[in-house]
Design a protein around this motif. Structure first.
Motif, PDB file in Angstrom:
ATOM      1  N   VAL A 286       0.860  -1.184   0.000  1.00  0.00           N
ATOM      2  CA  VAL A 286       0.000   0.000   0.000  1.00  0.00           C
ATOM      3  C   VAL A 286       0.899   1.238   0.000  1.00  0.00           C
ATOM      4  CG1 VAL A 286      -1.829   1.259   1.202  1.00  0.00           C
ATOM      5  CG2 VAL A 286      -1.748  -1.242   1.325  1.00  0.00           C
ATOM      6  N   PRO A 287       0.845   2.088  -1.032  1.00  0.00           N
ATOM      7  CA  PRO A 287       1.674   3.300  -1.048  1.00  0.00           C
ATOM      8  C   PRO A 287       1.332   4.237   0.112  1.00  0.00           C
ATOM      9  CG  PRO A 287       0.806   2.835  -3.228  1.00  0.00           C
ATOM     10  CD  PRO A 287       0.086   1.926  -2.277  1.00  0.00           C
ATOM     11  N   ILE A 288       2.357   4.906   0.614  1.00  0.00           N
ATOM     12  CA  ILE A 288       2.197   5.879   1.688  1.00  0.00           C
ATOM     13  C   ILE A 288       2.685   7.232   1.181  1.00  0.00           C
ATOM     14  CG2 ILE A 288       2.892   6.540   4.021  1.00  0.00           C
ATOM     15  CD1 ILE A 288       1.131   4.113   4.024  1.00  0.00           C
ATOM     16  N   ASN A 289       1.784   8.216   1.165  1.00  0.00           N
ATOM     17  CA  ASN A 289       2.133   9.563   0.708  1.00  0.00           C
ATOM     18  C   ASN A 289       2.772  10.328   1.865  1.00  0.00           C
ATOM     19  OD1 ASN A 289       2.300  12.030  -0.549  1.00  0.00           O
ATOM     20  ND2 ASN A 289       0.116  12.477  -0.417  1.00  0.00           N
ATOM     21  N   LEU A 290       4.032  10.733   1.701  1.00  0.00           N
ATOM     22  CA  LEU A 290       4.759  11.410   2.771  1.00  0.00           C
ATOM     23  C   LEU A 290       4.765  12.934   2.619  1.00  0.00           C
ATOM     24  CD1 LEU A 290       7.877   9.051   3.094  1.00  0.00           C
ATOM     25  CD2 LEU A 290       5.728   8.988   4.368  1.00  0.00           C
ATOM     26  N   PRO A 368       6.049  -7.950  -3.045  1.00  0.00           N
ATOM     27  CA  PRO A 368       4.782  -8.345  -2.423  1.00  0.00           C
ATOM     28  C   PRO A 368       3.973  -9.234  -3.366  1.00  0.00           C
ATOM     29  CG  PRO A 368       4.591  -6.143  -3.305  1.00  0.00           C
ATOM     30  CD  PRO A 368       6.022  -6.564  -3.524  1.00  0.00           C
ATOM     31  N   THR A 369       2.868  -9.735  -2.868  1.00  0.00           N
ATOM     32  CA  THR A 369       1.962 -10.509  -3.716  1.00  0.00           C
ATOM     33  C   THR A 369       1.323  -9.619  -4.774  1.00  0.00           C
ATOM     34  OG1 THR A 369       1.467 -11.941  -1.825  1.00  0.00           O
ATOM     35  CG2 THR A 369      -0.030 -12.055  -3.707  1.00  0.00           C
ATOM     36  N   VAL A 370       0.875  -8.441  -4.350  1.00  0.00           N
ATOM     37  CA  VAL A 370       0.171  -7.516  -5.240  1.00  0.00           C
ATOM     38  C   VAL A 370       0.226  -6.133  -4.606  1.00  0.00           C
ATOM     39  CG1 VAL A 370      -2.060  -7.995  -4.136  1.00  0.00           C
ATOM     40  CG2 VAL A 370      -2.024  -7.138  -6.487  1.00  0.00           C
ATOM     41  N   LEU A 371       0.065  -5.100  -5.419  1.00  0.00           N
ATOM     42  CA  LEU A 371       0.029  -3.731  -4.907  1.00  0.00           C
ATOM     43  C   LEU A 371      -1.345  -3.137  -5.178  1.00  0.00           C
ATOM     44  CD1 LEU A 371       2.660  -0.940  -5.114  1.00  0.00           C
ATOM     45  CD2 LEU A 371       0.387  -0.474  -6.022  1.00  0.00           C
ATOM     46  N   ALA A 409       7.560  -6.405 -10.779  1.00  0.00           N
ATOM     47  CA  ALA A 409       7.625  -7.861 -10.670  1.00  0.00           C
ATOM     48  C   ALA A 409       6.389  -8.428  -9.993  1.00  0.00           C
ATOM     49  CB  ALA A 409       8.881  -8.264  -9.898  1.00  0.00           C
ATOM     50  N   TRP A 410       5.338  -7.610  -9.868  1.00  0.00           N
ATOM     51  CA  TRP A 410       4.084  -8.042  -9.257  1.00  0.00           C
ATOM     52  C   TRP A 410       2.952  -7.210  -9.886  1.00  0.00           C
ATOM     53  CZ3 TRP A 410       8.116  -5.732  -6.616  1.00  0.00           C
ATOM     54  CH2 TRP A 410       7.964  -4.371  -6.363  1.00  0.00           C
ATOM     55  N   PRO A 411       1.709  -7.674  -9.828  1.00  0.00           N
ATOM     56  CA  PRO A 411       0.597  -6.906 -10.400  1.00  0.00           C
ATOM     57  C   PRO A 411       0.316  -5.634  -9.595  1.00  0.00           C
ATOM     58  CG  PRO A 411       0.038  -9.230 -10.170  1.00  0.00           C
ATOM     59  CD  PRO A 411       1.297  -9.020  -9.406  1.00  0.00           C
ATOM     60  N   ASP A 412       0.048  -4.543 -10.301  1.00  0.00           N
ATOM     61  CA  ASP A 412      -0.332  -3.270  -9.687  1.00  0.00           C
ATOM     62  C   ASP A 412      -1.791  -2.984 -10.001  1.00  0.00           C
ATOM     63  OD1 ASP A 412       2.252  -3.031  -8.902  1.00  0.00           O
ATOM     64  OD2 ASP A 412       2.611  -1.077  -9.831  1.00  0.00           O
ATOM     65  N   LEU A 413      -2.603  -2.846  -8.962  1.00  0.00           N
ATOM     66  CA  LEU A 413      -3.999  -2.438  -9.109  1.00  0.00           C
ATOM     67  C   LEU A 413      -4.135  -1.002  -8.635  1.00  0.00           C
ATOM     68  CD1 LEU A 413      -5.821  -5.615  -7.757  1.00  0.00           C
ATOM     69  CD2 LEU A 413      -5.856  -4.796 -10.107  1.00  0.00           C
ATOM     70  N   LYS A 420     -18.265  10.254  -9.273  1.00  0.00           N
ATOM     71  CA  LYS A 420     -19.025   9.174  -8.646  1.00  0.00           C
ATOM     72  C   LYS A 420     -18.956   7.851  -9.410  1.00  0.00           C
ATOM     73  CE  LYS A 420     -22.291  12.440  -6.564  1.00  0.00           C
ATOM     74  NZ  LYS A 420     -23.711  12.843  -6.442  1.00  0.00           N
ATOM     75  N   GLN A 421     -17.928   7.688 -10.249  1.00  0.00           N
ATOM     76  CA  GLN A 421     -17.681   6.418 -10.910  1.00  0.00           C
ATOM     77  C   GLN A 421     -16.312   5.895 -10.482  1.00  0.00           C
ATOM     78  OE1 GLN A 421     -18.737   5.862 -15.074  1.00  0.00           O
ATOM     79  NE2 GLN A 421     -19.692   7.865 -15.114  1.00  0.00           N
ATOM     80  N   LEU A 422     -16.257   4.614 -10.234  1.00  0.00           N
ATOM     81  CA  LEU A 422     -15.023   3.989  -9.769  1.00  0.00           C
ATOM     82  C   LEU A 422     -14.316   3.331 -10.944  1.00  0.00           C
ATOM     83  CD1 LEU A 422     -13.647   3.485  -6.921  1.00  0.00           C
ATOM     84  CD2 LEU A 422     -14.527   1.156  -7.110  1.00  0.00           C
ATOM     85  N   ALA A 423     -13.042   3.662 -11.119  1.00  0.00           N
ATOM     86  CA  ALA A 423     -12.234   3.053 -12.170  1.00  0.00           C
ATOM     87  C   ALA A 423     -11.166   2.181 -11.521  1.00  0.00           C
ATOM     88  CB  ALA A 423     -11.586   4.122 -13.038  1.00  0.00           C
ATOM     89  N   ILE A 424     -11.048   0.961 -11.993  1.00  0.00           N
ATOM     90  CA  ILE A 424     -10.015   0.042 -11.513  1.00  0.00           C
ATOM     91  C   ILE A 424      -9.150  -0.338 -12.703  1.00  0.00           C
ATOM     92  CG2 ILE A 424      -9.534  -2.156 -10.365  1.00  0.00           C
ATOM     93  CD1 ILE A 424     -12.396  -2.060  -9.262  1.00  0.00           C
ATOM     94  N   THR A 425      -7.865  -0.077 -12.608  1.00  0.00           N
ATOM     95  CA  THR A 425      -6.944  -0.447 -13.672  1.00  0.00           C
ATOM     96  C   THR A 425      -5.889  -1.394 -13.117  1.00  0.00           C
ATOM     97  OG1 THR A 425      -5.508   1.465 -13.276  1.00  0.00           O
ATOM     98  CG2 THR A 425      -7.278   1.734 -14.887  1.00  0.00           C
ATOM     99  N   GLN A 426      -5.396  -2.246 -13.989  1.00  0.00           N
ATOM    100  CA  GLN A 426      -4.376  -3.216 -13.598  1.00  0.00           C
ATOM    101  C   GLN A 426      -3.211  -3.141 -14.572  1.00  0.00           C
ATOM    102  OE1 GLN A 426      -4.560  -7.746 -12.210  1.00  0.00           O
ATOM    103  NE2 GLN A 426      -4.997  -7.547 -14.384  1.00  0.00           N
ATOM    104  N   ALA A 427      -2.008  -3.120 -14.030  1.00  0.00           N
ATOM    105  CA  ALA A 427      -0.792  -3.176 -14.834  1.00  0.00           C
ATOM    106  C   ALA A 427       0.060  -4.322 -14.312  1.00  0.00           C
ATOM    107  CB  ALA A 427      -0.028  -1.857 -14.746  1.00  0.00           C
ATOM    108  N   VAL A 428       0.569  -5.140 -15.225  1.00  0.00           N
ATOM    109  CA  VAL A 428       1.309  -6.331 -14.822  1.00  0.00           C
ATOM    110  C   VAL A 428       2.218  -6.747 -15.968  1.00  0.00           C
ATOM    111  CG1 VAL A 428      -0.522  -7.882 -15.634  1.00  0.00           C
ATOM    112  CG2 VAL A 428       1.029  -8.659 -13.842  1.00  0.00           C
TER     113      VAL A 428
END
Length: 451
Positions: A286-290, A368-371, A409-413, A420-428
């Motif tokens: 899980v990315p953390i914005n600093l 990780p397994t996935v991001l 080296a792992w899938p990024d979601l 009000k629309q949800l977009a889900i993209t995957q890069a792998v």
């Protein structure tokens, strides 16, 4: 070029570049795709890019190590070029009236290698304008070394403001030009308190899990990363389904982000049950914005944490959400993301020529397994929107907005919300998933989210 045209690079910039250099087929570029309906002027867009580049000069730089001293062995610098909007914007005309966001993503995937960016010779920004009879697609392709998600959306917002100032012949609010202070170098100083037992104890225990209980993979076999190709997909959930997701999260007294994490844990458990061992953990990065809220610079001020659970603990949604809250609270209390970023200062004395093989050797052990990254609600132009909630680029309505992440080296979601629309993209990379397998995994995740 004079020394006044060279700007400091942060250790985060350098590590990003070194990671990419370690793998020949790894291209750390990502793309923001705006789907537009209405008039879009190429000439105005080029002029708007010129103005936006004055606000964010890092987008006109290349990464060099040609210091006139021994420093060239240890450090990179950003060097300003004379690139303009004319050099950056590339326009394509297509006759297909049915060209959609999915075809746009396919175009990006098929041309991913040619759209990649070598920071040592090219600036970290490309803009692609695809015109069709029905709509126009604006793709802002950026290298991750130039900016994280917050920095890149700030650039796009500024571009849209500049575009409308020119199109409507308005006077800009200010006329700033590029300078040293415009290029942000994330504050990652060497601090002795990060070597205290209070910080290092939890940090080492956190990292020890990777070796003690290796992350389960989403694939049973792995091809060499250097032989892999880029794969990407997109799913859009309408406002009605997003409302259901929000209501379900509220029922469990959880955030939407925690609910998405719970759904992803459940998806991975079901996906891997054919070969998963009871001792293996599922790790979701899980990315953390600093960066502070007021920081809108083009920079990469980002760290991450890995949330991990054993498969046997992943069950009922309510109990799972409670576990996620507890794990996240512990990671935040121990400041794992902040410690990881600050300890990166230890790499500063090491020449990049040694960092690259070091990363190539160690990176697979900490994959990780996935991001899962949630950009939240996107507002490309809150100053100009209609009663339906759509934002505008001049007279052109922004009817959709998607972000295609870079793949490692792992899938990024990546999840984002616009109007009000949800977009889900995957890069792998294809070393993890084929296109068909990636589509199936996305369908499983969406099915888990929506019940």
């Amino acid at each position: 070029m004079t020394l006044k045209r060279r700007f400091p690079a942060s250790i985060v910039d350098e590590i990003t570049y070194c990671v990419e250099s370690a793998y020949s087929s790894l291209h750390l570029v990502y793309s923001w795709i705006l789907t537009l309906e209405g008039e879009v002027s190429s000439d105005v867009a080029r002029k708007a890019l010129d103005r936006a580049l004055n606000y964010y000069p890092k987008c006109r730089c290349i990464l060099v190590n040609n210091y006139p001293s021994y420093k060239r062995w240890f450090r990179y610098r950003w060097e300003l070029t004379e690139s303009t909007g004319k050099d950056i914007l590339h326009e394509i005309e297509l006759a297909d009236p049915n060209f959609t966001i999915r075809e746009t993503v396919d175009y990006y995937v098929h041309n991913h290698i040619s759209l990649s960016i070598d920071l040592s010779s090219h600036i970290p920004l490309k803009v692609l304008l695809i015109r069709t009879p029905q709509r126009t697609f604006f793709s802002f392709i950026m290298h991750h070394a130039v900016a994280d998600g917050v920095g890149s959306i700030s650039f796009i917002q500024k571009f849209i403001t500049c575009y409308e100032d020119i199109f409507y012949e308005r006077s800009p609010a200010d006329t700033r030009s590029g300078s040293f202070t415009d290029i942000s170098v994330p504050s990652i100083p060497f601090r002795w308190n990060y070597f205290s037992p209070r910080r290092l104890g939890p940090y080492f225990s956190y990292n020890k899990l990777f070796r003690k209980e290796p992350p389960v993979r989403l694939y049973s076999q792995q091809l060499p990363v250097d032989s892999a190709e880029f794969v990407a997909g997109v799913r859009d959930l309408p406002s009605q389904r997003l409302a259901v997701i929000r209501a379900t999260a509220k029922k469990h007294q959880a955030t939407v982000n925690d609910y998405l994490l719970a759904a992803l844990f459940q998806t991975v458990k079901k996906w891997t049950r054919e070969w998963i061992g009871q001792s293996e953990r599922i790790f979701i990065a899980v990315p953390i914005n600093l960066r502070p809220p007021e920081d809108r610079t083009m920079s990469n001020i980002l760290s991450s944490v890995n949330l991990s659970l054993k498969p046997e603990l992943i069950g009922d949604t309510g109990e799972l959400l409670q576990l996620i809250r507890q794990e996240m609270a512990l990671l935040n209390k121990n400041e794992i993301g902040q410690t990881m970023a600050n300890l990166s200062c230890l790499l500063k004395p090491i020449p990049p020529s040694l960092i690259i093989p070091l990363l190539k050797r160690s990176a697979p052990d900490f994959a990780p397994t996935v991001l899962l990254s949630n950009l939240g609600v996107l507002s490309p132009n809150p100053a100009h929107q209609d009663e339906e909630g759509f934002h505008y680029l001049g007279p052109a309505r922004i009817c959709n907005l998607h972000v295609i992440a870079n793949a490692g080296a792992w899938p990024d979601l990546l999840v984002s919300t616009y109007n009000k629309q949800l977009a889900i993209t995957q890069a792998v990379m294809s070393s993890c998933f084929s296109r068909e397998t990636a589509e199936r995994f996305m369908d499983n995740f969406v099915g888990e989210i929506t019940g």
